[in-house]
Write a protein that holds these residues in place. Structure first.
Motif, PDB file in Angstrom:
ATOM      1  N   GLY A  11      18.508  25.040 -44.456  1.00 41.73           N
ATOM      2  CA  GLY A  11      17.470  26.092 -43.827  1.00 41.73           C
ATOM      3  C   GLY A  11      17.905  26.228 -42.522  1.00 41.73           C
ATOM      4  N   ILE A  12      17.864  25.552 -41.110  1.00 39.67           N
ATOM      5  CA  ILE A  12      18.126  26.077 -39.963  1.00 39.67           C
ATOM      6  C   ILE A  12      19.265  26.753 -40.290  1.00 39.67           C
ATOM      7  N   CYS A  13      20.648  26.457 -41.103  1.00 33.98           N
ATOM      8  CA  CYS A  13      21.841  27.483 -41.419  1.00 33.98           C
ATOM      9  C   CYS A  13      21.791  29.125 -40.769  1.00 33.98           C
ATOM     10  N   VAL A  14      20.529  28.636 -42.266  1.00 35.41           N
ATOM     11  CA  VAL A  14      20.684  30.283 -43.145  1.00 35.41           C
ATOM     12  C   VAL A  14      19.105  31.099 -41.921  1.00 35.41           C
ATOM     13  N   ALA A  15      18.775  30.063 -40.930  1.00 37.68           N
ATOM     14  CA  ALA A  15      17.294  31.151 -40.369  1.00 37.68           C
ATOM     15  C   ALA A  15      18.349  31.159 -39.543  1.00 37.68           C
ATOM     16  N   LEU A  16      19.290  30.787 -38.339  1.00 41.44           N
ATOM     17  CA  LEU A  16      19.764  31.173 -37.402  1.00 41.44           C
ATOM     18  C   LEU A  16      20.797  32.930 -38.125  1.00 41.44           C
ATOM     19  N   LEU A  17      20.966  32.715 -39.228  1.00 41.77           N
ATOM     20  CA  LEU A  17      21.067  34.063 -39.781  1.00 41.77           C
ATOM     21  C   LEU A  17      20.429  35.681 -38.969  1.00 41.77           C
ATOM     22  N   VAL A  18      18.892  35.004 -38.936  1.00 36.03           N
ATOM     23  CA  VAL A  18      18.346  36.610 -37.958  1.00 36.03           C
ATOM     24  C   VAL A  18      18.460  36.878 -36.289  1.00 36.03           C
ATOM     25  N   PRO A  19      18.346  35.172 -35.937  1.00 36.67           N
ATOM     26  CA  PRO A  19      18.529  35.887 -34.535  1.00 36.67           C
ATOM     27  C   PRO A  19      20.237  36.685 -34.625  1.00 36.67           C
ATOM     28  N   LEU A  20      20.632  36.381 -34.585  1.00 39.28           N
ATOM     29  CA  LEU A  20      22.337  36.532 -35.099  1.00 39.28           C
ATOM     30  C   LEU A  20      22.264  37.722 -35.724  1.00 39.28           C
ATOM     31  N   ALA A  21      21.160  38.258 -36.466  1.00 41.54           N
ATOM     32  CA  ALA A  21      21.741  39.648 -37.057  1.00 41.54           C
ATOM     33  C   ALA A  21      20.575  40.512 -35.908  1.00 41.54           C
ATOM     34  N   GLY A  22      19.691  39.547 -35.745  1.00 42.02           N
ATOM     35  CA  GLY A  22      18.844  40.691 -34.070  1.00 42.02           C
ATOM     36  C   GLY A  22      19.676  40.973 -33.000  1.00 42.02           C
ATOM     37  N   ALA A  23      20.747  39.746 -32.202  1.00 39.60           N
ATOM     38  CA  ALA A  23      21.794  40.058 -31.399  1.00 39.60           C
ATOM     39  C   ALA A  23      22.368  41.280 -31.608  1.00 39.60           C
ATOM     40  N   THR A  24      23.428  41.392 -33.388  1.00 38.12           N
ATOM     41  CA  THR A  24      23.620  42.412 -33.701  1.00 38.12           C
ATOM     42  C   THR A  24      23.488  43.769 -33.318  1.00 38.12           C
ATOM     43  N   GLN A  25      22.250  43.501 -33.811  1.00 39.38           N
ATOM     44  CA  GLN A  25      21.321  44.778 -33.388  1.00 39.38           C
ATOM     45  C   GLN A  25      21.631  45.788 -32.160  1.00 39.38           C
ATOM     46  N   TRP A  26      20.997  44.944 -31.654  1.00 39.73           N
ATOM     47  CA  TRP A  26      20.799  45.133 -29.978  1.00 39.73           C
ATOM     48  C   TRP A  26      21.963  45.717 -29.445  1.00 39.73           C
ATOM     49  N   THR A  27      23.332  45.277 -29.763  1.00 38.48           N
ATOM     50  CA  THR A  27      24.887  45.618 -29.601  1.00 38.48           C
ATOM     51  C   THR A  27      24.814  46.738 -30.174  1.00 38.48           C
ATOM     52  N   LEU A  28      24.498  47.007 -31.469  1.00 36.18           N
ATOM     53  CA  LEU A  28      24.662  48.483 -31.958  1.00 36.18           C
ATOM     54  C   LEU A  28      23.843  49.281 -31.458  1.00 36.18           C
ATOM     55  N   ILE A  29      22.151  48.869 -30.529  1.00 35.15           N
ATOM     56  CA  ILE A  29      21.965  49.618 -29.943  1.00 35.15           C
ATOM     57  C   ILE A  29      22.158  50.602 -28.910  1.00 35.15           C
ATOM     58  N   GLN A  30      22.436  49.560 -27.942  1.00 36.53           N
ATOM     59  CA  GLN A  30      23.664  49.302 -27.021  1.00 36.53           C
ATOM     60  C   GLN A  30      24.586  50.831 -26.871  1.00 36.53           C
ATOM     61  N   LYS A  31      25.736  50.449 -28.021  1.00 34.98           N
ATOM     62  CA  LYS A  31      26.781  50.901 -28.213  1.00 34.98           C
ATOM     63  C   LYS A  31      26.585  52.771 -29.032  1.00 34.98           C
ATOM     64  N   SER A  32      25.124  53.126 -29.974  1.00 33.52           N
ATOM     65  CA  SER A  32      24.854  53.884 -29.855  1.00 33.52           C
ATOM     66  C   SER A  32      24.087  54.568 -29.128  1.00 33.52           C
ATOM     67  N   GLN A  33      23.518  54.338 -27.925  1.00 36.93           N
ATOM     68  CA  GLN A  33      22.706  54.439 -26.864  1.00 36.93           C
ATOM     69  C   GLN A  33      24.576  55.451 -25.641  1.00 36.93           C
ATOM     70  N   ALA A  34      24.963  54.383 -25.910  1.00 35.11           N
ATOM     71  CA  ALA A  34      26.607  55.084 -24.423  1.00 35.11           C
ATOM     72  C   ALA A  34      27.224  56.011 -25.599  1.00 35.11           C
ATOM     73  N   LYS A  35      26.845  56.568 -26.888  1.00 35.97           N
ATOM     74  CA  LYS A  35      27.358  57.809 -27.390  1.00 35.97           C
ATOM     75  C   LYS A  35      26.170  58.497 -27.804  1.00 35.97           C
ATOM     76  N   GLY A  36      25.466  58.499 -27.077  1.00 36.21           N
ATOM     77  CA  GLY A  36      24.304  59.433 -26.964  1.00 36.21           C
ATOM     78  C   GLY A  36      23.356  59.633 -28.048  1.00 36.21           C
ATOM     79  N   LEU A  37      23.273  58.608 -29.153  1.00 34.99           N
ATOM     80  CA  LEU A  37      23.016  58.462 -30.020  1.00 34.99           C
ATOM     81  C   LEU A  37      21.343  57.547 -29.926  1.00 34.99           C
ATOM     82  N   THR A  38      20.194  58.239 -30.496  1.00 34.79           N
ATOM     83  CA  THR A  38      18.758  57.019 -30.664  1.00 34.79           C
ATOM     84  C   THR A  38      18.979  56.089 -31.694  1.00 34.79           C
ATOM     85  N   LEU A  39      19.068  55.065 -31.807  1.00 35.09           N
ATOM     86  CA  LEU A  39      18.056  54.738 -33.434  1.00 35.09           C
ATOM     87  C   LEU A  39      17.055  54.652 -33.498  1.00 35.09           C
ATOM     88  N   ASP A  40      15.991  55.148 -34.470  1.00 34.70           N
ATOM     89  CA  ASP A  40      14.746  55.106 -34.709  1.00 34.70           C
ATOM     90  C   ASP A  40      14.269  54.137 -35.729  1.00 34.70           C
TER      91      ASP A  40
END
Length: 298
Positions: free
Chosen positions: A155-184
């Protein structure tokens, strides 16, 4: 564009966290549906609700303006799909308190990922917060393993996928903003819910949900994800990121309390202590960072 005052945004964000927190207690009142079928129904109703909400709020033409060809848009949707699926699956495997405390580590895991992968320097307070929260998590792990919960680790290993995916989401937002894009994020949430429902549908057969279960999962899709997600976007236009992070911690408190009061899920004392350590670490890190930025801006 809808805007609100700061005080109203704070109150609305508290309401949002309360709505997010009902997932655990609601799943404890399901009759027959289990496993992937729980995720399928919630994600499907979330996608349907967002189609209606966004069409009414922004008009039918809104859907034509989305960046359907952008890889960041689809990768963001995949992150949401992972979070939706892993969160509900984790709730079926272990206690609500264990899942929510694991999810609360998201900001610290995001900071750690930024340090590892994009060379983002972390202040001393964040390293101290990571260490203190780690001790809290270790206390929870030790106590739950001693209690002999067979599904705890899974259960904990599966739950950990949520914050890990959230961290990936944050990285995507940073990279998209660096290229002049805004994720809605709202349409990205729709894509995530749609993908989650499509991925889990084959795994959900044979469908066993009765009318009671479908009704509860429809409630989650609308009131636990679609509406609060839309409201949080409005709040994020007014509140600063640390304010949103601090207020979001209320979800852990609300969620554990609801599961305790109405889900007959009394958390072990060590879980309360370990969870408190995690919350204190998060609160201190965000609050000290907020104060430092205010001082530097003066």
């Amino acid at each position: 564009m809808l805007t609100i005052k700061h005080g109203h945004a704070v109150a609305l964000m508290v309401l949002v966290t309360a709505m997010w927190s009902i997932a655990g207690v609601v799943t404890r009142h399901l009759d027959q549906v289990r496993g992937f079928e729980v995720t399928f129904w919630r994600s499907a109703f979330t996608a349907l609700s967002l189609v209606i909400i966004m069409s009414v709020w922004r008009g039918i033409g809104f859907w034509k303006s989305l960046p359907w060809r952008s890889p960041y848009f689809w990768l963001s949707g995949l992150c949401w799909a992972c979070m939706f699926t892993a969160f509900m699956m984790a709730l079926t495997l272990t206690a609500v308190a264990n899942v929510l405390i694991t999810l609360a580590c998201g900001p610290l895991l995001t900071a750690l990922g930024a340090w590892l992968f994009i060379s983002h320097r972390l202040p001393l307070r964040t390293w101290m917060a990571i260490a203190f929260a780690g001790l809290g998590i270790a206390l929870i792990f030790n106590s739950q393993l001693q209690l002999g919960d067979p599904n705890f680790l899974l259960g904990i290993c599966v739950a950990l996928l949520v914050p890990l995916a959230g961290a990936t989401q944050w990285t995507l937002i940073q990279k998209s903003q660096a290229k002049g894009l805004t994720l809605d994020l709202v349409p990205s949430v729709f894509v995530g819910a749609l993908l989650s429902s499509l991925i889990t549908l084959p795994l959900a057969f044979p469908l066993q949900a009765n009318a009671h279960d479908v009704g509860l999962l429809a409630l989650l899709g609308l009131f636990q994800l679609a509406i609060p997600c839309t409201l949080s976007v409005i709040c994020a236009r007014v509140l600063k990121a640390p304010e949103v992070a601090l207020l979001s911690l209320l979800e852990v408190i609300f969620g554990i309390s609801l599961a305790w009061l109405w889900g007959n899920e009394e958390p072990h004392f060590s879980v309360l202590i370990g969870g408190s350590m995690v919350l204190v670490a998060l609160f201190a890190n965000e609050w000290l960072g907020w104060r430092q930025r205010n001082v530097e801006s003066q």
